[in-house]
Design an enzyme around this catalytic site. Sequence first.
Site, short mmCIF file in Angstrom:
data_model
loop_
_atom_site.label_atom_id
_atom_site.label_comp_id
_atom_site.label_asym_id
_atom_site.label_seq_id
_atom_site.Cartn_x
_atom_site.Cartn_y
_atom_site.Cartn_z
N LYS A 25 29.47 59.72 82.17
CA LYS A 25 28.48 58.76 81.67
C LYS A 25 27.20 58.78 82.51
O LYS A 25 26.10 58.58 81.99
CB LYS A 25 29.08 57.35 81.62
CG LYS A 25 30.21 57.22 80.58
CD LYS A 25 29.76 57.62 79.18
CE LYS A 25 30.82 57.31 78.12
NZ LYS A 25 30.36 57.66 76.75
N TYR A 57 35.32 59.73 84.33
CA TYR A 57 34.61 58.99 83.27
C TYR A 57 33.22 58.56 83.74
O TYR A 57 32.23 58.77 83.04
CB TYR A 57 35.44 57.77 82.85
CG TYR A 57 34.82 56.98 81.71
CD1 TYR A 57 34.91 57.44 80.41
CD2 TYR A 57 34.17 55.77 81.94
CE1 TYR A 57 34.35 56.72 79.35
CE2 TYR A 57 33.62 55.04 80.89
CZ TYR A 57 33.70 55.52 79.61
OH TYR A 57 33.14 54.82 78.56
N SER A 60 27.69 53.76 79.10
CA SER A 60 28.54 52.71 79.65
C SER A 60 27.92 52.16 80.93
O SER A 60 27.15 52.86 81.61
CB SER A 60 29.93 53.29 79.98
OG SER A 60 30.70 52.40 80.75
#
Length: 232
Positions: free
Chosen positions: A141, A137, A124
């Site tokens: 990533k 998150y 991402s």
Amino acid sequence: AALPAGIGRSTVQALHAAGVQVVAVSRTRADLDSLVRECPGIEPVCVDLGDWEATERALGGVGPVDLLVNNAAVALLQPFLEVTKEAIDTSFDINLRAVIQVSQIVAQGLIARGAQGSIVNVSSQASQRALTNHSVYCSTKGAMDMLTKVMALELGPHKIRVNAVNPTVVMTPMGRANWSDPQKAKPMLDRIPLGRFAEVENVVDTILFLLSDRSSMTTGCTLPVDGGFLAT
């Protein structure tokens, strides 16, 4: 993971259409059942990738596998000061640990056969930019991007390529639901030179490129599909 109308499902459909024998992994049986109806001949595997032992049992006998897309992920959004142990454990188990485990299984099979292969990790733009309420998150990533590089370093001598694809917001049903509010979307769109979010096929096309021999000299890269977001 074969998610409803998401990147995983669309990748399975594209690979199936190209004549590839596909093994689709999801924790949701209904999604797999509908996918099998759409793409006859694919092999469905229903397992929660957050469960190490169950994943080992489910995927140990699958294959031979030449190409792998690690797409399963969760995004549990919390302000930093409210991050819970459960959110950390679940996020890292699925977004990072499962990537290591499934990639080990596939890479060991490739090496045992002396076969070349390609692994694509779906990362991402959040791996490289701070986003409010995304501390866990973004961390998973960011870790995935570095894992991709180390895997490329160690698996390169075995002729196994490993790359990541790093999308901006993607207009999956989940993406549309989360970003349909113009007030929320505008600040993000203002940071994207092309002025739009990604469509699913933009990400799938990039995954197919990285899986294919057309990217045979590319490994260890984190390829943005972000309309220029990371360039600004």
